[in-house]
Design a protein around this motif. Sequence first.
Motif, short mmCIF file in Angstrom:
data_model
loop_
_atom_site.label_atom_id
_atom_site.label_comp_id
_atom_site.label_asym_id
_atom_site.label_seq_id
_atom_site.Cartn_x
_atom_site.Cartn_y
_atom_site.Cartn_z
N LEU A 28 1.10 -1.20 0.28
CA LEU A 28 0.19 0.05 0.08
C LEU A 28 0.75 0.96 0.61
N GLU A 29 2.03 1.53 0.74
CA GLU A 29 3.21 2.04 0.24
C GLU A 29 3.62 2.91 -0.38
N GLU A 30 3.90 1.98 -1.03
CA GLU A 30 3.88 1.78 -3.09
C GLU A 30 3.47 2.36 -3.50
N ARG A 31 1.76 2.07 -3.76
CA ARG A 31 1.04 2.27 -4.23
C ARG A 31 0.73 3.44 -4.37
N CYS A 32 0.62 4.49 -3.62
CA CYS A 32 0.50 5.32 -2.83
C CYS A 32 1.67 6.48 -3.09
N ARG A 33 2.56 5.91 -2.73
CA ARG A 33 3.96 6.57 -3.54
C ARG A 33 3.93 7.00 -5.05
N GLU A 34 3.32 5.56 -5.78
CA GLU A 34 3.31 5.59 -7.64
C GLU A 34 2.36 6.41 -7.45
N LEU A 35 0.85 6.59 -6.66
CA LEU A 35 -0.28 7.63 -6.95
C LEU A 35 0.81 8.72 -7.48
N GLU A 36 1.42 9.14 -6.13
CA GLU A 36 1.58 10.65 -5.54
C GLU A 36 2.18 11.65 -6.48
N GLU A 37 3.62 10.56 -7.24
CA GLU A 37 4.20 10.95 -8.55
C GLU A 37 3.44 10.89 -9.58
N LYS A 38 2.40 10.33 -10.35
CA LYS A 38 1.76 10.70 -10.66
C LYS A 38 0.81 11.74 -10.91
N VAL A 39 0.04 11.80 -9.94
CA VAL A 39 -0.21 13.51 -9.25
C VAL A 39 0.65 14.08 -9.47
N GLY A 40 1.39 14.17 -9.11
CA GLY A 40 2.31 15.48 -8.37
C GLY A 40 2.81 15.79 -9.82
N LYS A 41 2.91 14.75 -10.67
CA LYS A 41 4.17 15.52 -12.29
C LYS A 41 3.21 16.35 -13.34
#
Length: 219
Positions: A28-41
Amino acid sequence: MIPELPATMSAEILLKENAELRMRVACLEERCRELEEKVGKNSQNSSKPPSSDGYQKPCKNSNSPDHSDDLSADKGTDPSDEKPNPKSLRQSSGNKAGGKKGHQGTCLKQVDIPDYIEYLPVKECNKCQASLLDSEPVKYIERQVFEPGRPGEFEVTAHRAEVKICTCGCRNQAEFPEGVTAAAQYGSATQAMAVYLNQYHFLPFKRVSEYFNTLYKMS
């Protein structure tokens, strides 16, 4: 009464559950990190075009907050003087979306005499699998497909699906070919040609419509 488990077995169960929970938390932490990077682009920190930023335009120094004070000090500017993100000034009219009452809409309509007719039979019941080959259909459901024909003409293929009622009471309808979903529609060849003219030859939609109307009388 529920029998008590031995202490060693209870410890093993708790350790197993603990390991599973740790693994799930890590995923879940890895998934959150991926989503945060995607949203922040945005266009400033990735290869995305500026048009994809919308109204939320990123600030020039938004990617390096730690050095924003140093940059503003070197340039002699105040970070508070930066222009805010642009916002749309368009206001809602309060009207509902879509055509208004009294609007005369146009759509493709079926023809009385199609060029080709394809009958789609019902062979067996979908519920009890009884043969329905000898049963008479109670009605037909027709869908027509329009395609270019000879110059100055278009061709219409009517797909007529049988509807039969089984002795068990189940209503059975033949399936239409893939892609035939409307009562009257343009076929795959027409759609492919329209996309080719619009995307490859850069013809506007209005001129593509004029092309089919001029050559094949398709409106």
